[in-house]
Design an enzyme around this catalytic site. Structure first.
Site, PDB file in Angstrom:
ATOM      1  N   LEU A 141       0.825  -1.207   0.000  1.00 51.39           N
ATOM      2  CA  LEU A 141       0.000   0.000   0.000  1.00 51.39           C
ATOM      3  C   LEU A 141       0.856   1.251   0.000  1.00 51.39           C
ATOM      4  O   LEU A 141       0.714   2.125  -0.863  1.00 51.39           O
ATOM      5  CB  LEU A 141      -0.922  -0.013   1.225  1.00 51.39           C
ATOM      6  CG  LEU A 141      -1.872   1.172   1.373  1.00 51.39           C
ATOM      7  CD1 LEU A 141      -2.733   1.355   0.133  1.00 51.39           C
ATOM      8  CD2 LEU A 141      -2.741   1.001   2.611  1.00 51.39           C
ATOM      9  N   TYR A 142       1.768   1.346   0.944  1.00 48.14           N
ATOM     10  CA  TYR A 142       2.644   2.516   1.038  1.00 48.14           C
ATOM     11  C   TYR A 142       3.519   2.658  -0.197  1.00 48.14           C
ATOM     12  O   TYR A 142       3.593   3.724  -0.816  1.00 48.14           O
ATOM     13  CB  TYR A 142       3.517   2.393   2.288  1.00 48.14           C
ATOM     14  CG  TYR A 142       4.575   3.458   2.422  1.00 48.14           C
ATOM     15  CD1 TYR A 142       4.256   4.806   2.384  1.00 48.14           C
ATOM     16  CD2 TYR A 142       5.920   3.097   2.605  1.00 48.14           C
ATOM     17  CE1 TYR A 142       5.237   5.780   2.517  1.00 48.14           C
ATOM     18  CE2 TYR A 142       6.897   4.054   2.748  1.00 48.14           C
ATOM     19  CZ  TYR A 142       6.556   5.400   2.702  1.00 48.14           C
ATOM     20  OH  TYR A 142       7.530   6.352   2.827  1.00 48.14           O
TER      21      TYR A 142
END
Length: 248
Positions: free
Chosen positions: A155-156
């Site tokens: 995600l990051y």
């Protein structure tokens, strides 16, 4: 104090701590008037006070950057209170880690809102003004996780990979009008936000040529360099400030 950025105004998001705070202080040291932005007014005012005590000029503007409206609002308030914005540092970001299958839609929305949507609409609001004046600099803060596949960083890392592409797209879009758009890509860096990750930081750093964890001030120095005319022929670059981790 230096005069490299004298007469310019810089807006730094996420500037109440860590890399953002260090960047605000360094830009002010080089002569810029700095708009310190973040969610915590008390911490923001401490940064402003420190800059002023050192002979610099700064002011604080609150902003949570949770959506396009908050990003546009911050940009417009910065223009109203500082006159214009010559340098934009898109530093605000959140960096949760965890398995993809345990990531909620709300987590996804929150990360992309702050890490991608906010920079997008800050640039949309500020870059045209810079272009009309024929001069400006935008520095995005990404991460080496945007280039290296790492378990738990889907995600990051993907959000920052989007910002990496935006850096290049904006360079192509606004560069012909005198606006330089570049990015700094930090590696393992010791900040308040990573204070509970010391062993992990050291493990990552041990695989780099530098063999150590970086400091917020080292990242800030690279950000400030890209904001100055010394970097006048640099457009669309992703400057790795990671101790060489992505080079090996």
């Amino acid at each position: 104090m230096s005069a490299e950025l004298s007469g310019t105004t810089a807006l730094v998001t996420g500037a109440t701590s860590g890399i953002g705070r260090a960047a605000a202080i360094e830009l002010a040291r080089r002569g810029a008037k700095v708009v310190v932005s973040g969610r915590d007014e008390a911490r923001g005012q401490q940064v402003v006070d420190g800059i002023r005590e050192a002979g610099g000029e700064a002011l604080f503007l609150a902003g949570d950057l949770s959506d396009a409206a908050s990003a546009r609002s911050l940009a417009n308030r910065a223009k109203e209170q500082a006159g214009q914005v010559d340098v934009l540092v898109n530093n605000a970001g959140i960096f949760p880690v965890g398995p993809t299958h345990e990531t909620s839609e709300q987590d996804f929305e929150s990360v992309y809102a702050i890490n991608v949507k906010a920079p997008f609409f800050l640039v949309a609001e500020l870059a045209p003004d810079m272009a009309s004046r024929g001069h400006g600099a935008i520095v995005n803060v990404t991460t080496m996780a945007a280039e290296l596949g790492a378990s738990g960083a889907s995600l990051y890392g993907s959000s920052k990979a989007a910002l990496t592409l935006l850096t290049k797209a904006w360079a192509a879009e606004y560069g012909p009008f005198g606006v330089r758009v570049n990015a700094v890509s930090p590696g393992p860096t010791r900040t308040e936000g990573t204070s509970g990750m010391e062993e992990k930081l050291k493990a990552i750093a041990s695989a780099s040529p530098a063999g150590r964890v970086g400091t917020a001030e080292e990242i800030a120095s690279a950000i400030a360099y890209l904001a100055t005319d010394a970097a006048g022929f640099i457009h669309g670059a992703i400057l790795a400030v990671d101790g060489g981790r992505t080079a090996v």
